[in-house]
Design an enzyme around this catalytic site. Sequence first.
Site, PDB file in Angstrom:
ATOM      1  N   ASN A   7      -2.109  70.475   6.347  1.00  0.00           N
ATOM      2  CA  ASN A   7      -0.782  69.940   6.096  1.00  0.00           C
ATOM      3  C   ASN A   7      -0.898  69.061   4.855  1.00  0.00           C
ATOM      4  O   ASN A   7      -1.463  67.962   4.912  1.00  0.00           O
ATOM      5  CB  ASN A   7      -0.292  69.129   7.295  1.00  0.00           C
ATOM      6  CG  ASN A   7       1.131  68.621   7.133  1.00  0.00           C
ATOM      7  OD1 ASN A   7       1.760  68.835   6.096  1.00  0.00           O
ATOM      8  ND2 ASN A   7       1.636  67.948   8.141  1.00  0.00           N
ATOM      9  N   ARG A  91       0.847  74.458   6.829  1.00  0.00           N
ATOM     10  CA  ARG A  91       2.229  74.078   7.057  1.00  0.00           C
ATOM     11  C   ARG A  91       3.011  74.246   5.751  1.00  0.00           C
ATOM     12  O   ARG A  91       2.595  73.760   4.705  1.00  0.00           O
ATOM     13  CB  ARG A  91       2.328  72.619   7.498  1.00  0.00           C
ATOM     14  CG  ARG A  91       3.770  72.197   7.783  1.00  0.00           C
ATOM     15  CD  ARG A  91       3.939  70.701   7.817  1.00  0.00           C
ATOM     16  NE  ARG A  91       5.297  70.349   8.207  1.00  0.00           N
ATOM     17  CZ  ARG A  91       5.829  69.148   8.072  1.00  0.00           C
ATOM     18  NH1 ARG A  91       5.105  68.171   7.551  1.00  0.00           N
ATOM     19  NH2 ARG A  91       7.063  68.909   8.449  1.00  0.00           N
ATOM     20  N   HIS A 180      11.071  70.632  11.245  1.00  0.00           N
ATOM     21  CA  HIS A 180      10.259  70.302  12.435  1.00  0.00           C
ATOM     22  C   HIS A 180      10.249  71.452  13.440  1.00  0.00           C
ATOM     23  O   HIS A 180      10.088  71.250  14.636  1.00  0.00           O
ATOM     24  CB  HIS A 180      10.798  69.046  13.149  1.00  0.00           C
ATOM     25  CG  HIS A 180      10.710  67.790  12.344  1.00  0.00           C
ATOM     26  ND1 HIS A 180      11.657  66.792  12.421  1.00  0.00           N
ATOM     27  CD2 HIS A 180       9.794  67.362  11.434  1.00  0.00           C
ATOM     28  CE1 HIS A 180      11.340  65.804  11.605  1.00  0.00           C
ATOM     29  NE2 HIS A 180      10.209  66.131  10.995  1.00  0.00           N
ATOM     30  N   HIS A 208      12.460  65.233  18.375  1.00  0.00           N
ATOM     31  CA  HIS A 208      11.224  64.949  17.643  1.00  0.00           C
ATOM     32  C   HIS A 208      11.366  63.566  17.014  1.00  0.00           C
ATOM     33  O   HIS A 208      12.209  63.348  16.141  1.00  0.00           O
ATOM     34  CB  HIS A 208      10.990  66.003  16.562  1.00  0.00           C
ATOM     35  CG  HIS A 208       9.829  65.711  15.665  1.00  0.00           C
ATOM     36  ND1 HIS A 208       8.576  66.247  15.861  1.00  0.00           N
ATOM     37  CD2 HIS A 208       9.729  64.929  14.552  1.00  0.00           C
ATOM     38  CE1 HIS A 208       7.753  65.810  14.916  1.00  0.00           C
ATOM     39  NE2 HIS A 208       8.436  65.000  14.106  1.00  0.00           N
ATOM     40  N   GLY A 212       9.976  61.028  10.481  1.00  0.00           N
ATOM     41  CA  GLY A 212      11.176  61.848  10.423  1.00  0.00           C
ATOM     42  C   GLY A 212      11.635  62.116  11.842  1.00  0.00           C
ATOM     43  O   GLY A 212      10.814  62.214  12.757  1.00  0.00           O
ATOM     44  N   ARG A 241      14.795  57.814   5.514  1.00  0.00           N
ATOM     45  CA  ARG A 241      15.910  58.691   5.163  1.00  0.00           C
ATOM     46  C   ARG A 241      17.176  58.201   5.841  1.00  0.00           C
ATOM     47  O   ARG A 241      17.152  57.736   6.975  1.00  0.00           O
ATOM     48  CB  ARG A 241      15.637  60.132   5.590  1.00  0.00           C
ATOM     49  CG  ARG A 241      14.444  60.769   4.923  1.00  0.00           C
ATOM     50  CD  ARG A 241      14.405  62.260   5.270  1.00  0.00           C
ATOM     51  NE  ARG A 241      13.136  62.850   4.932  1.00  0.00           N
ATOM     52  CZ  ARG A 241      12.260  63.327   5.826  1.00  0.00           C
ATOM     53  NH1 ARG A 241      12.545  63.286   7.117  1.00  0.00           N
ATOM     54  NH2 ARG A 241      11.120  63.844   5.432  1.00  0.00           N
ATOM     55  N   ARG A 284       7.920  52.547  10.955  1.00  0.00           N
ATOM     56  CA  ARG A 284       8.794  52.567  12.129  1.00  0.00           C
ATOM     57  C   ARG A 284       8.166  51.794  13.270  1.00  0.00           C
ATOM     58  O   ARG A 284       8.863  51.102  14.021  1.00  0.00           O
ATOM     59  CB  ARG A 284       9.059  54.022  12.536  1.00  0.00           C
ATOM     60  CG  ARG A 284      10.039  54.144  13.693  1.00  0.00           C
ATOM     61  CD  ARG A 284      10.491  55.586  13.896  1.00  0.00           C
ATOM     62  NE  ARG A 284      11.477  55.642  14.952  1.00  0.00           N
ATOM     63  CZ  ARG A 284      11.165  55.752  16.245  1.00  0.00           C
ATOM     64  NH1 ARG A 284       9.899  55.852  16.603  1.00  0.00           N
ATOM     65  NH2 ARG A 284      12.111  55.783  17.158  1.00  0.00           N
ATOM     66  N   ARG A 285       6.856  51.901  13.430  1.00  0.00           N
ATOM     67  CA  ARG A 285       6.166  51.154  14.484  1.00  0.00           C
ATOM     68  C   ARG A 285       6.416  49.650  14.331  1.00  0.00           C
ATOM     69  O   ARG A 285       6.707  48.949  15.305  1.00  0.00           O
ATOM     70  CB  ARG A 285       4.658  51.437  14.439  1.00  0.00           C
ATOM     71  CG  ARG A 285       3.851  50.611  15.436  1.00  0.00           C
ATOM     72  CD  ARG A 285       2.371  50.845  15.246  1.00  0.00           C
ATOM     73  NE  ARG A 285       1.982  52.185  15.648  1.00  0.00           N
ATOM     74  CZ  ARG A 285       1.700  52.535  16.897  1.00  0.00           C
ATOM     75  NH1 ARG A 285       1.775  51.641  17.868  1.00  0.00           N
ATOM     76  NH2 ARG A 285       1.352  53.774  17.179  1.00  0.00           N
ATOM     77  N   GLU A 387       1.888  70.082  16.554  1.00  0.00           N
ATOM     78  CA  GLU A 387       2.244  71.166  15.650  1.00  0.00           C
ATOM     79  C   GLU A 387       1.025  71.947  15.187  1.00  0.00           C
ATOM     80  O   GLU A 387       1.113  73.153  14.941  1.00  0.00           O
ATOM     81  CB  GLU A 387       2.998  70.600  14.447  1.00  0.00           C
ATOM     82  CG  GLU A 387       4.333  69.980  14.824  1.00  0.00           C
ATOM     83  CD  GLU A 387       4.971  69.210  13.689  1.00  0.00           C
ATOM     84  OE1 GLU A 387       5.764  69.825  12.952  1.00  0.00           O
ATOM     85  OE2 GLU A 387       4.679  68.009  13.550  1.00  0.00           O
TER      86      GLU A 387
END
Length: 430
Positions: A7, A91, A180, A208, A212, A241, A284-285, A387
């Site tokens: 990825n 990916r 995703h 998900h 993102g 985003r 985000r955490r 994934e």
Amino acid sequence: MVILTLNCRTQSLTCVLFDWKKQHLLGKGSVDGIGTPLATASFARSDGRLMSRSAPCPDHRSGLALILSLLTDPAAGPLDGPDGIAAIGHRVVHGGERFSRSVLIDRDVIDAIRSYEHLAPRYNRPNLAGVEAGLDLLPKIPQIAVFDTSFHQSMPAHAFIYPVPYSWYQKLGVRRYGFHGTSHLYLAKRASALLGKPPAECNLITVHVDRGISLCAIKNGASIDTSMGMTPIEGALMESRCGDIDPGIPSFLMDQEGLSPAAMTGILNERSGLFGITGTAVSRRSVLAQAAQGEARCLLAVEMEAYRLKKYIGGYLAAVGRPDAIVFTSGHGLLEAGVRERVLDTLGSLGIRLDPVRNRAPETVDQEVLVSAEGSSVRIYVVPTHEELVFAADAAALLQGTLADHLDHDYPFARADFPAYPANWRPAEG
């Protein structure tokens, strides 16, 4: 059969190495700092041993070469040589309308990936750089493209066509594609196994949740709608985003602030979402943790995120009918419990209820847990998404000539006896 998954992002790559025949995880690795003066590669073997190495990596080719040097290190590498790799699963974020399943990469596929680059330049460009690095360094090894968009090619036209001039779709491909897809596929297959029903008989809403965020409405095992659109900007509020906004805002700001289209796109992708609300360059955490402590802007951002997720779930309940399950990923373990509580707190009138104790059980990101209350009309699961297992499974199936449409393909993780990852991918004895 050893499968390597890749990825590739703008300045990094991640990889996972599987012994697919024995169903063992051999390890996970990454290269950070591609394009900077000094990049660092690391590889964590499944026996706990950590390998690392630093070197200049001006591009993804040198980054892949660096990680391969760890994989084939004579003293500690899991491989005797690169020829031990049977295939590489890459990916690729955007496959347009052309790819409804994973494919072996050839020049025609490369040209197609490049043709979709303008729809996801921050992703397809480095994805393609990884593909070309693999073909250059390992030309005899089959390379497989696994597309984020493939799972959503089952959407009906009324879900993917935008209410803009139809000629934009005909000439320019302006439509909802969704992303995703490998994560939503994995969540759908795991949910079917947990429910004890064939995948094609399951109606689901999958969520998900990571940097993102996207949601998917799944009817009879197939994606019928998803929150991300022509690009990954549309949909839920995300780490950086914006998600859904008034489409008049970008042109207004471009006019008022003298912003170029590229600058505006950069702001919507990289300086909006949780980052835009909190005004700080945090993960985000960190936002979730600070919100739990009562920090006002972080709390506002988390409330906004949950409210928008709630609205999407409400819409997808209407699209799917009563689902068998709502399935959340959990990118940050226990911190996500409060998000689920906020998202689902008003759905009790529909009989959808969380169990507060069960909801706080997934303290790590590798636990599959039923978190709905007894008597809930819909089951609610937390399922870690993987994934890379989809990348590897598709690569192995293409090599064996057995890859089918995802509704019909026999994915190992769709089976009832598939233990929760990573327990089933332990290193071989001895």
